[in-house]
Design a protein around this motif. Structure first.
Motif, PDB file in Angstrom:
ATOM      1  N   ASP A  31     -18.329  -2.916   6.643  1.00  0.00           N
ATOM      2  CA  ASP A  31     -18.055  -1.884   5.633  1.00  0.00           C
ATOM      3  C   ASP A  31     -18.443  -2.461   4.275  1.00  0.00           C
ATOM      4  N   LYS A  52     -18.286  -1.481   1.250  1.00  0.00           N
ATOM      5  CA  LYS A  52     -17.297  -1.361   0.177  1.00  0.00           C
ATOM      6  C   LYS A  52     -16.209  -2.416   0.314  1.00  0.00           C
ATOM      7  N   LEU A  53     -15.676  -2.573   1.525  1.00  0.00           N
ATOM      8  CA  LEU A  53     -14.631  -3.563   1.759  1.00  0.00           C
ATOM      9  C   LEU A  53     -15.176  -4.979   1.619  1.00  0.00           C
ATOM     10  N   GLU A 103      -6.583  -2.534  10.039  1.00  0.00           N
ATOM     11  CA  GLU A 103      -7.723  -1.624  10.148  1.00  0.00           C
ATOM     12  C   GLU A 103      -7.278  -0.173   9.983  1.00  0.00           C
ATOM     13  N   GLN A 104      -6.163   0.172  10.609  1.00  0.00           N
ATOM     14  CA  GLN A 104      -5.659   1.533  10.494  1.00  0.00           C
ATOM     15  C   GLN A 104      -5.339   1.897   9.049  1.00  0.00           C
ATOM     16  N   GLU A 105      -4.843   0.926   8.289  1.00  0.00           N
ATOM     17  CA  GLU A 105      -4.490   1.161   6.880  1.00  0.00           C
ATOM     18  C   GLU A 105      -5.674   0.923   5.948  1.00  0.00           C
ATOM     19  N   ASN A 106      -6.812   0.476   6.502  1.00  0.00           N
ATOM     20  CA  ASN A 106      -8.026   0.191   5.725  1.00  0.00           C
ATOM     21  C   ASN A 106      -7.762  -0.828   4.617  1.00  0.00           C
ATOM     22  N   TRP A 147     -14.635  -5.097  11.281  1.00  0.00           N
ATOM     23  CA  TRP A 147     -14.514  -3.825  10.568  1.00  0.00           C
ATOM     24  C   TRP A 147     -14.539  -4.002   9.046  1.00  0.00           C
ATOM     25  N   VAL A 148     -14.216  -5.204   8.570  1.00  0.00           N
ATOM     26  CA  VAL A 148     -14.352  -5.495   7.144  1.00  0.00           C
ATOM     27  C   VAL A 148     -15.797  -5.879   6.830  1.00  0.00           C
ATOM     28  N   PRO A 161      -8.475  -4.590   3.555  1.00  0.00           N
ATOM     29  CA  PRO A 161      -9.334  -5.724   3.919  1.00  0.00           C
ATOM     30  C   PRO A 161      -8.546  -7.024   3.985  1.00  0.00           C
ATOM     31  N   ASN A 173      -3.570  -0.923  -4.478  1.00  0.00           N
ATOM     32  CA  ASN A 173      -4.863  -1.215  -3.848  1.00  0.00           C
ATOM     33  C   ASN A 173      -4.864  -2.696  -3.491  1.00  0.00           C
ATOM     34  N   LYS A 184       0.822  -1.201   0.000  1.00  0.00           N
ATOM     35  CA  LYS A 184       0.000   0.000   0.000  1.00  0.00           C
ATOM     36  C   LYS A 184       0.861   1.257   0.000  1.00  0.00           C
TER      37      LYS A 184
END
Length: 403
Positions: free
Chosen positions: A332, A334-335, A210-213, A328-329, A215, A173, A168
């Protein structure tokens, strides 16, 4: 001499028995399918039943429904897929030195960018006293296969996190895939300090992802899970599973179970006993469709904090796979959709199994010949260093006296 005429009679009987079992199973599957469709529109009512039940069966939580198939959509252009897998050489107390080895395979595949993939392995040797002799809850124990497996699982996620974040940083992506479950089932019932140490690395990895978003998901092939079927069992139960320990049907079952040559619905607690979620989903999902998201209620997840594991089932075309991810995935959209599209795309490219995970496994796997070469190298190294070491008599006899 083998009397084939007698064997043939026994084989014929076996086939007849299997035919009856197959017919019995088809009835069970039909009941399970009927119940799944019945409760799909009343899933909140079923969810309330599950919350009131008192059973040892593992039951799921429904986030947005029981039924309903979510279609597959193509992944976005320029996606990168990171994957890790680990293999090991377990400690052998009959060898010259107490140690074990974990070999980590990792891969980073770039799509639509023209960049070469990163494919490599990383062997790690563990021999320090703290690695070999461990103390949990005041009891010292010698490292065993179970503790090596737990360490390997934690390292797989640690290495996957490092690989994904590095990708990343370079502008990719990334979706991260792990081979197998994200739920450390084997830690249930273990001493608290042992669980805490094993889980600390896993939770730290989830925190960073999670901090880096980014998945992350675990893919499980040939799953034998029964959480959805267990929910349907509660739905079928006239008491709603209010107290399974005192279920009157158990005593009835015990009376007739040993009197019949084959099981039928009167010799089992539930008329859908033996049906798995995967068997049921084969009747529900079309290729590359997934179920809604469910939340697992494994006891060990109480130690996962905010990273409680959720899952869905997906039809790969060849089997029903189970895909797990942290909360958290899963929450969301989108994730979640990105994980679904990535997993299906990887399955298509891998002809039935995620190609990144297959490649990571091939890089990581330690075969019997590798293990023999490792210990031969270890013994020769002790000789070259003029360090006295001895193998056990048992190992000596197995290695040399059988030649």
């Amino acid at each position: 001499m083998l009397d084939l005429s007698v064997v043939k009679m026994q084989i014929d009987q076996m086939i007849d028995d299997r035919r009856l079992l197959h017919y019995d199973f088809e009835k069970k599957l039909a009941i399970a399918l009927r119940e799944f469709k019945r409760w799909s529109g009343r899933w909140r009512e079923l969810s309330e039943k599950l919350s009131r039940s008192n059973t040892s069966w593992l039951l799921p939580d429904f986030l947005d429904g029981l039924g309903g198939a979510v279609p597959f959509s193509a992944p976005p252009d320029g996606l990168s897929v990171a994957a890790t897998d680990g293999s090991q050489i377990y400690p052998d107390r009959h060898e010259v030195a107490p140690c074990f080895l974990i070999n980590m395979g990792y891969i980073l595949l770039h799509y639509d960018s023209g960049e070469k993939p990163i494919i490599n392995s990383k062997p790690m040797l563990f021999y320090q006293d703290d690695d070999i002799v461990q103390e949990w809850d005041g009891v010292k124990t010698y490292v065993n296969q179970e503790s090596v497996n737990a360490k390997r699982n934690a390292l797989e996620l640690t290495e996957l996190t490092e690989l994904s974040i590095a990708a990343k940083v370079l502008g990719h992506n990334v979706v991260s895939l792990s081979d197998g479950t994200l739920i450390e089932w084997a830690l249930e019932g273990k001493p608290r300090d042992y669980r805490s140490q094993m889980l600390s690395q896993i939770i730290a990895s989830f925190d960073r992802m999670e901090q880096e978003n980014i998945p992350i998901a675990g893919y499980i092939s040939q799953t034998g899970s029964q959480e959805l079927v267990n929910a349907l069992k509660i739905g079928l139960c006239p008491t709603g599973g209010l107290d399974c320990k005192c279920c009157p049907r158990k005593s009835e079952v015990r009376k007739v179970r040993d009197t019949l040559p084959l099981k039928d619905e009167n010799t089992e607690i539930s008329p859908i006993e033996g049906v798995t979620d995967a068997m049921l989903m084969r009747c529900i999902l079309k290729p590359y469709q997934r179920t809604p998201i469910y939340r697992s209620n494994s006891k060990i997840l109480r130690d996962y904090g905010k990273h409680w594991i959720h899952f869905f089932y997906v039809n790969t075309g060849d089997e029903i796979g189970r895909v797990e991810m942290p909360r958290w995935v899963a929450t969301d959209s989108k994730l979640l959709n990105l994980v679904h599209s990535c997993v299906c795309d990887q399955i298509i490219k891998g002809r039935g199994y995620p190609v990144a995970l297959a490649e990571a496994h091939e890089i990581a796997v330690v075969r019997a010949a590798d293990r023999d070469a490792f210990y031969a190298f270890l013994r020769n190294a002790f000789v070259d260093k003029n360090f006295e070491a001895r193998i056990s008599t048992k190992s000596f006899k197995k290695r040399y006296l059988s030649i």
